[in-house]
Design a protein around this motif. Structure first.
Motif, PDB file in Angstrom:
ATOM      1  N   THR A  82       5.405  -6.363 -21.908  1.00 43.26           N
ATOM      2  CA  THR A  82       5.112  -7.339 -20.861  1.00 43.26           C
ATOM      3  C   THR A  82       3.912  -8.157 -21.340  1.00 43.26           C
ATOM      4  O   THR A  82       2.801  -7.640 -21.435  1.00 43.26           O
ATOM      5  CB  THR A  82       4.801  -6.642 -19.522  1.00 43.26           C
ATOM      6  OG1 THR A  82       5.927  -5.845 -19.153  1.00 43.26           O
ATOM      7  CG2 THR A  82       4.514  -7.659 -18.435  1.00 43.26           C
ATOM      8  N   LEU A  83       4.177  -9.423 -21.650  1.00 40.15           N
ATOM      9  CA  LEU A  83       3.161 -10.313 -22.215  1.00 40.15           C
ATOM     10  C   LEU A  83       3.032 -11.589 -21.371  1.00 40.15           C
ATOM     11  O   LEU A  83       2.794 -12.671 -21.880  1.00 40.15           O
ATOM     12  CB  LEU A  83       3.530 -10.651 -23.667  1.00 40.15           C
ATOM     13  CG  LEU A  83       3.644  -9.426 -24.585  1.00 40.15           C
ATOM     14  CD1 LEU A  83       4.424  -9.741 -25.844  1.00 40.15           C
ATOM     15  CD2 LEU A  83       2.264  -8.900 -24.920  1.00 40.15           C
ATOM     16  N   THR A  84       3.189 -11.436 -20.072  1.00 40.25           N
ATOM     17  CA  THR A  84       3.101 -12.563 -19.151  1.00 40.25           C
ATOM     18  C   THR A  84       1.742 -13.244 -19.285  1.00 40.25           C
ATOM     19  O   THR A  84       0.705 -12.585 -19.286  1.00 40.25           O
ATOM     20  CB  THR A  84       3.292 -12.080 -17.696  1.00 40.25           C
ATOM     21  OG1 THR A  84       4.558 -11.434 -17.602  1.00 40.25           O
ATOM     22  CG2 THR A  84       3.230 -13.237 -16.714  1.00 40.25           C
ATOM     23  N   ARG A  85       1.776 -14.553 -19.435  1.00 47.55           N
ATOM     24  CA  ARG A  85       0.581 -15.396 -19.563  1.00 47.55           C
ATOM     25  C   ARG A  85      -0.340 -14.995 -20.722  1.00 47.55           C
ATOM     26  O   ARG A  85      -1.540 -15.264 -20.709  1.00 47.55           O
ATOM     27  CB  ARG A  85      -0.190 -15.464 -18.259  1.00 47.55           C
ATOM     28  CG  ARG A  85       0.589 -16.140 -17.147  1.00 47.55           C
ATOM     29  CD  ARG A  85      -0.289 -16.527 -15.988  1.00 47.55           C
ATOM     30  NE  ARG A  85       0.477 -17.065 -14.891  1.00 47.55           N
ATOM     31  CZ  ARG A  85       0.842 -18.342 -14.768  1.00 47.55           C
ATOM     32  NH1 ARG A  85       0.506 -19.209 -15.683  1.00 47.55           N
ATOM     33  NH2 ARG A  85       1.539 -18.747 -13.731  1.00 47.55           N
ATOM     34  N   LEU A 103       7.758 -12.774 -21.968  1.00 47.78           N
ATOM     35  CA  LEU A 103       6.774 -13.765 -22.404  1.00 47.78           C
ATOM     36  C   LEU A 103       6.668 -14.905 -21.386  1.00 47.78           C
ATOM     37  O   LEU A 103       6.427 -16.054 -21.744  1.00 47.78           O
ATOM     38  CB  LEU A 103       7.157 -14.304 -23.786  1.00 47.78           C
ATOM     39  CG  LEU A 103       6.992 -13.292 -24.923  1.00 47.78           C
ATOM     40  CD1 LEU A 103       7.900 -13.622 -26.088  1.00 47.78           C
ATOM     41  CD2 LEU A 103       5.552 -13.233 -25.366  1.00 47.78           C
ATOM     42  N   LEU A 104       6.834 -14.575 -20.104  1.00 40.20           N
ATOM     43  CA  LEU A 104       6.755 -15.580 -19.046  1.00 40.20           C
ATOM     44  C   LEU A 104       5.423 -16.306 -19.104  1.00 40.20           C
ATOM     45  O   LEU A 104       4.365 -15.669 -19.139  1.00 40.20           O
ATOM     46  CB  LEU A 104       6.895 -14.920 -17.669  1.00 40.20           C
ATOM     47  CG  LEU A 104       8.287 -14.374 -17.345  1.00 40.20           C
ATOM     48  CD1 LEU A 104       8.198 -13.337 -16.256  1.00 40.20           C
ATOM     49  CD2 LEU A 104       9.188 -15.512 -16.946  1.00 40.20           C
ATOM     50  N   TRP A 105       5.462 -17.618 -19.146  1.00 44.68           N
ATOM     51  CA  TRP A 105       4.286 -18.484 -19.143  1.00 44.68           C
ATOM     52  C   TRP A 105       3.321 -18.195 -20.290  1.00 44.68           C
ATOM     53  O   TRP A 105       2.136 -18.515 -20.208  1.00 44.68           O
ATOM     54  CB  TRP A 105       3.559 -18.437 -17.801  1.00 44.68           C
ATOM     55  CG  TRP A 105       4.438 -18.853 -16.677  1.00 44.68           C
ATOM     56  CD1 TRP A 105       5.042 -18.045 -15.764  1.00 44.68           C
ATOM     57  CD2 TRP A 105       4.885 -20.173 -16.384  1.00 44.68           C
ATOM     58  NE1 TRP A 105       5.822 -18.788 -14.921  1.00 44.68           N
ATOM     59  CE2 TRP A 105       5.740 -20.102 -15.275  1.00 44.68           C
ATOM     60  CE3 TRP A 105       4.635 -21.422 -16.963  1.00 44.68           C
ATOM     61  CZ2 TRP A 105       6.354 -21.208 -14.729  1.00 44.68           C
ATOM     62  CZ3 TRP A 105       5.250 -22.534 -16.405  1.00 44.68           C
ATOM     63  CH2 TRP A 105       6.096 -22.424 -15.309  1.00 44.68           C
ATOM     64  N   ALA A 106       3.804 -17.577 -21.359  1.00 40.72           N
ATOM     65  CA  ALA A 106       2.953 -17.305 -22.518  1.00 40.72           C
ATOM     66  C   ALA A 106       2.614 -18.601 -23.242  1.00 40.72           C
ATOM     67  O   ALA A 106       3.396 -19.553 -23.259  1.00 40.72           O
ATOM     68  CB  ALA A 106       3.646 -16.342 -23.477  1.00 40.72           C
ATOM     69  N   ASN A 107       1.451 -18.643 -23.850  1.00 42.64           N
ATOM     70  CA  ASN A 107       1.016 -19.794 -24.624  1.00 42.64           C
ATOM     71  C   ASN A 107       1.272 -19.474 -26.099  1.00 42.64           C
ATOM     72  O   ASN A 107       0.566 -18.661 -26.686  1.00 42.64           O
ATOM     73  CB  ASN A 107      -0.467 -20.066 -24.380  1.00 42.64           C
ATOM     74  CG  ASN A 107      -0.958 -21.273 -25.133  1.00 42.64           C
ATOM     75  OD1 ASN A 107      -0.276 -21.807 -25.997  1.00 42.64           O
ATOM     76  ND2 ASN A 107      -2.158 -21.705 -24.824  1.00 42.64           N
ATOM     77  N   LEU A 108       2.296 -20.108 -26.661  1.00 45.35           N
ATOM     78  CA  LEU A 108       2.672 -19.901 -28.060  1.00 45.35           C
ATOM     79  C   LEU A 108       2.489 -21.192 -28.862  1.00 45.35           C
ATOM     80  O   LEU A 108       3.163 -21.402 -29.867  1.00 45.35           O
ATOM     81  CB  LEU A 108       4.122 -19.419 -28.133  1.00 45.35           C
ATOM     82  CG  LEU A 108       4.346 -18.005 -27.594  1.00 45.35           C
ATOM     83  CD1 LEU A 108       5.756 -17.831 -27.075  1.00 45.35           C
ATOM     84  CD2 LEU A 108       4.032 -16.982 -28.659  1.00 45.35           C
TER      85      LEU A 108
END
Length: 171
Positions: A82-85, A103-108
């Motif tokens: 779980t890597l949300t945001r 990866l919901l709303w993750a900054n990649l």
């Protein structure tokens, strides 16, 4: 000469020693074991910018809102994590296993995801602007716009879809 006399002759010695100890402490944190990362994260630490976490196995962990910008995450295993945001700006995720990761709303932004396994990953709302997805496996992944990738094969259609993704999805 006694120790106290040496400090009188060289008053900067104790401050230099303290700086050296601080530097060693910082260097020790640069390469981190998985159990230590999880322990610190559990205690509230979120800033791991520039750390070397390459080839760690962290299956199923919850690392919401972690900052891994500019980190070396080459070959890391974050399957079902779980890597949300989470912030992966300019991170090296080359060959990473992010299979079925959240990866919901993750900054990649500008992340290196060359050859990464993103099969079934949920990238809803994620920012992939400038990310290198060359050779990445996106089969079954949910893209930032909600599109589900139905194939693992790289195709001109898939590359075209990725190029049309919004640069800064509204959050």
């Amino acid at each position: 000469m006694q120790s106290s006399d040496r400090n009188i002759l060289n008053p900067n010695q104790s401050s230099a020693s303290a700086r050296k100890q601080e530097l060693f402490k910082k260097l020790e944190r640069i390469r981190m074991a998985p159990d230590r990362l999880l322990e610190e994260y559990g205690a509230g630490e979120r800033d791991y910018r520039g750390f070397n976490l390459s080839n760690l196995e962290l299956n199923g962990v919850d690392l919401q809102r972690i900052d891994l910008s500019q980190a070396n995450l080459e070959g890391i295993v974050l399957e079902k994590a779980t890597l949300t945001r989470a912030n992966f700006t300019r991170a090296n995720l080359c060959g990473a296993n992010l299979r079925r990761a959240d990866l919901l709303w993750a900054n990649l932004r500008c992340a290196n995801l060359r050859g990464a396994n993103l099969r079934g990953a949920d990238l809803s709302g994620a920012d992939l602007s400038g990310a290198d997805l060359s050779g990445a496996d996106l089969g079954g992944a949910i893209l930032p716009d909600g599109t589900i990738v139905l194939t693992s094969e790289q195709s001109s259609l898939l590359c075209g879809m990725l190029q049309k993704l919004p640069l800064n999805p509204s959050k």
